[in-house]
Design a protein around this motif. Structure first.
Motif, PDB file in Angstrom:
ATOM      1  N   GLN A  44      34.577 -29.851  38.674  1.00  0.00           N
ATOM      2  CA  GLN A  44      33.903 -29.078  37.638  1.00  0.00           C
ATOM      3  C   GLN A  44      33.645 -29.934  36.403  1.00  0.00           C
ATOM      4  N   VAL A  45      32.558 -29.624  35.727  1.00  0.00           N
ATOM      5  CA  VAL A  45      32.299 -30.173  34.397  1.00  0.00           C
ATOM      6  C   VAL A  45      32.021 -28.977  33.499  1.00  0.00           C
ATOM      7  N   ILE A  46      32.939 -28.686  32.580  1.00  0.00           N
ATOM      8  CA  ILE A  46      32.829 -27.524  31.700  1.00  0.00           C
ATOM      9  C   ILE A  46      32.547 -28.004  30.287  1.00  0.00           C
ATOM     10  N   ASN A  47      31.350 -27.682  29.806  1.00  0.00           N
ATOM     11  CA  ASN A  47      30.929 -28.142  28.470  1.00  0.00           C
ATOM     12  C   ASN A  47      31.162 -29.641  28.289  1.00  0.00           C
ATOM     13  N   GLY A  48      30.810 -30.415  29.320  1.00  0.00           N
ATOM     14  CA  GLY A  48      30.919 -31.868  29.257  1.00  0.00           C
ATOM     15  C   GLY A  48      32.276 -32.426  29.615  1.00  0.00           C
ATOM     16  N   MET A  49      33.271 -31.580  29.872  1.00  0.00           N
ATOM     17  CA  MET A  49      34.618 -32.034  30.193  1.00  0.00           C
ATOM     18  C   MET A  49      34.881 -31.889  31.692  1.00  0.00           C
ATOM     19  N   PRO A  50      35.151 -33.020  32.406  1.00  0.00           N
ATOM     20  CA  PRO A  50      35.397 -32.933  33.852  1.00  0.00           C
ATOM     21  C   PRO A  50      36.776 -32.357  34.160  1.00  0.00           C
ATOM     22  N   GLN A  51      36.851 -31.637  35.265  1.00  0.00           N
ATOM     23  CA  GLN A  51      38.124 -31.070  35.711  1.00  0.00           C
ATOM     24  C   GLN A  51      38.092 -30.929  37.229  1.00  0.00           C
ATOM     25  N   ASP A  52      39.063 -31.531  37.892  1.00  0.00           N
ATOM     26  CA  ASP A  52      39.143 -31.476  39.350  1.00  0.00           C
ATOM     27  C   ASP A  52      40.326 -30.616  39.775  1.00  0.00           C
ATOM     28  N   ILE A  53      40.089 -29.774  40.779  1.00  0.00           N
ATOM     29  CA  ILE A  53      41.136 -28.904  41.318  1.00  0.00           C
ATOM     30  C   ILE A  53      41.093 -28.974  42.842  1.00  0.00           C
ATOM     31  N   THR A  54      42.232 -29.212  43.459  1.00  0.00           N
ATOM     32  CA  THR A  54      42.338 -29.212  44.918  1.00  0.00           C
ATOM     33  C   THR A  54      43.271 -28.083  45.344  1.00  0.00           C
ATOM     34  N   THR A  55      42.798 -27.271  46.280  1.00  0.00           N
ATOM     35  CA  THR A  55      43.598 -26.156  46.793  1.00  0.00           C
ATOM     36  C   THR A  55      43.738 -26.286  48.300  1.00  0.00           C
ATOM     37  N   ILE A  56      44.968 -26.175  48.798  1.00  0.00           N
ATOM     38  CA  ILE A  56      45.237 -26.244  50.239  1.00  0.00           C
ATOM     39  C   ILE A  56      45.898 -24.928  50.655  1.00  0.00           C
ATOM     40  N   ILE A  57      45.223 -24.183  51.518  1.00  0.00           N
ATOM     41  CA  ILE A  57      45.732 -22.902  51.996  1.00  0.00           C
ATOM     42  C   ILE A  57      46.114 -23.050  53.465  1.00  0.00           C
ATOM     43  N   THR A  58      47.354 -22.739  53.790  1.00  0.00           N
ATOM     44  CA  THR A  58      47.857 -22.871  55.154  1.00  0.00           C
ATOM     45  C   THR A  58      48.326 -21.510  55.661  1.00  0.00           C
ATOM     46  N   THR A  59      47.868 -21.143  56.856  1.00  0.00           N
ATOM     47  CA  THR A  59      48.325 -19.890  57.462  1.00  0.00           C
ATOM     48  C   THR A  59      48.654 -20.120  58.929  1.00  0.00           C
ATOM     49  N   GLU A  60      49.708 -19.460  59.383  1.00  0.00           N
ATOM     50  CA  GLU A  60      50.086 -19.467  60.795  1.00  0.00           C
ATOM     51  C   GLU A  60      50.076 -18.024  61.276  1.00  0.00           C
ATOM     52  N   SER A  61      49.222 -17.721  62.252  1.00  0.00           N
ATOM     53  CA  SER A  61      49.038 -16.332  62.682  1.00  0.00           C
ATOM     54  C   SER A  61      49.049 -16.214  64.196  1.00  0.00           C
ATOM     55  N   ASP A  62      49.444 -15.022  64.665  1.00  0.00           N
ATOM     56  CA  ASP A  62      49.321 -14.645  66.071  1.00  0.00           C
ATOM     57  C   ASP A  62      48.467 -13.397  66.162  1.00  0.00           C
ATOM     58  N   TYR A  63      47.516 -13.392  67.087  1.00  0.00           N
ATOM     59  CA  TYR A  63      46.698 -12.218  67.370  1.00  0.00           C
ATOM     60  C   TYR A  63      47.259 -11.581  68.637  1.00  0.00           C
ATOM     61  N   LYS A  80      52.539 -15.125  60.276  1.00  0.00           N
ATOM     62  CA  LYS A  80      53.938 -15.556  60.299  1.00  0.00           C
ATOM     63  C   LYS A  80      54.325 -16.341  59.045  1.00  0.00           C
ATOM     64  N   LYS A  81      53.347 -17.052  58.501  1.00  0.00           N
ATOM     65  CA  LYS A  81      53.632 -17.893  57.333  1.00  0.00           C
ATOM     66  C   LYS A  81      52.342 -18.154  56.592  1.00  0.00           C
ATOM     67  N   MET A  82      52.399 -18.168  55.267  1.00  0.00           N
ATOM     68  CA  MET A  82      51.234 -18.530  54.468  1.00  0.00           C
ATOM     69  C   MET A  82      51.683 -19.249  53.202  1.00  0.00           C
ATOM     70  N   SER A  83      50.867 -20.197  52.785  1.00  0.00           N
ATOM     71  CA  SER A  83      51.198 -20.948  51.573  1.00  0.00           C
ATOM     72  C   SER A  83      49.925 -21.450  50.912  1.00  0.00           C
ATOM     73  N   THR A  84      50.037 -21.677  49.610  1.00  0.00           N
ATOM     74  CA  THR A  84      48.932 -22.234  48.824  1.00  0.00           C
ATOM     75  C   THR A  84      49.474 -23.337  47.929  1.00  0.00           C
ATOM     76  N   GLU A  85      48.838 -24.485  47.981  1.00  0.00           N
ATOM     77  CA  GLU A  85      49.189 -25.600  47.099  1.00  0.00           C
ATOM     78  C   GLU A  85      47.980 -25.925  46.233  1.00  0.00           C
ATOM     79  N   THR A  86      48.167 -25.893  44.911  1.00  0.00           N
ATOM     80  CA  THR A  86      47.086 -26.148  43.973  1.00  0.00           C
ATOM     81  C   THR A  86      47.420 -27.370  43.115  1.00  0.00           C
TER      82      THR A  86
END
Length: 298
Positions: A44-63, A80-86
């Motif tokens: 992102q560049v907000i009003n001329g200021m850069p900003q980077d964000i990385t999000t990792i979403i992990t899910t383990e599921s059974d149908y 079974k399990k879910m997580s978010t790393e920002t």
């Protein structure tokens, strides 16, 4: 004459193209796993200021197939399990359903996976009903957080977990199969709903690339573009946006079940978001954004 007829028959056999009916063929009582890792890199560049964000979403599921009636599959989606790393300039934050309860968001994630999601779909993967009400109930049970903050978090989560949004998210993976028989090289289209800054529709083209003894290999491509004059609400402020970019993917489908065994998807969006001036925002704010999202399924 016999040799000539044999040659014609052989030629006809060579020219005939094998047709494949690719549909779900699930069994009652069986469980079909689907684990996902979604990595989104936002520049992102907000009003001329850069900003980077990385999000990792992990899910383990059974149908889990609980029933089959009139070619309709009744499924329990057990997360079974879910997580978010920002990762952002402010540091790294990890929220996990099996994380320590000292983090209130960990408790919310744990509450979210207590009950299964109920879903029905046909053999082509079209979702006929979707019910995650049990998942939403008790979302904030045993959560220690200031009341005002808790209400804000609960409202934001319920918005993201709405039936409409969740249905479209799941359909991006279930409705990739063709409705008719196809041969290698044949293509078909599906309309998908992209949930980014806001929801918008796009047409994705699929193609049967390869068939082997165990699997169908399907590729996908799409050009994503937000509608003209698109707008949304960001934290109560009106924002207009213009985003576009390519999307592509490769899926390996089990020939016996129609289930995705592995997949690799990539989506890019680039453009501008303009937050209009208001009582909350005395001046118009322009945000330039580029997002690269990869999804790995196994």
């Amino acid at each position: 004459m016999k040799n000539f007829l044999y040659f014609i028959a052989l030629l006809s056999g060579c020219c005939a193209t094998a047709q494949y009916e690719i549909v779900y063929n699930l069994e009652k009582g069986k469980s079909y796993p689907q684990n996902q890792v979604v990595t989104s890199e936002q520049h992102q560049v907000i009003n001329g200021m850069p900003q980077d964000i990385t999000t990792i979403i992990t899910t383990e599921s059974d149908y889990v197939v609980t029933d089959i009636k009139d070619e309709i599959y009744y499924l329990d989606i057990v997360v079974k399990k879910m997580s978010t790393e920002t990762k952002s300039p402010m540091g790294t934050e990890i929220i996990s359903s099996d994380g320590p309860e000292s983090n209130a968001m960990n408790t919310i994630f744990k509450n979210m996976i207590k009950e299964p999601i109920k879903m029905t779909m046909n053999k082509h993967g079209e979702i006929l009903s979707f019910d995650n009400s049990a998942q939403i109930e008790g979302l904030t049970d045993d959560v220690e957080m200031p009341q005002m903050q808790l209400l804000q978090v609960e409202a934001a989560l319920k918005k993201e977990m709405s039936i409409e949004k969740q249905t479209s998210n799941y359909e991006q993976l279930t409705t990739i199969l063709p409705k008719d028989k196809v041969a290698i090289g044949d293509s078909w289209n599906q309309t998908i709903t992209v949930n980014s800054i806001a929801a918008f529709e796009a047409t994705s083209s699929f193609q049967l690339k390869e068939v082997n003894e165990e699997s169908y290999i399907i590729s996908s491509n799409a050009i994503l573009k937000t509608p003209d004059d698109a707008s949304t609400s960001l934290n109560g402020m009106k924002a207009s946006y213009t985003l576009s970019g390519p999307s592509s993917g490769t899926y390996t489908i089990d020939k016996k079940t129609g289930w995705i065994t592995t997949a690799s998807l990539r989506q890019e969006l680039e453009g501008d978001i303009i937050i209009e001036k208001s009582e909350m925002m005395p001046q118009e704010m322009k945000m330039t954004m580029k997002t690269e999202t990869t999804t790995i399924i196994n």
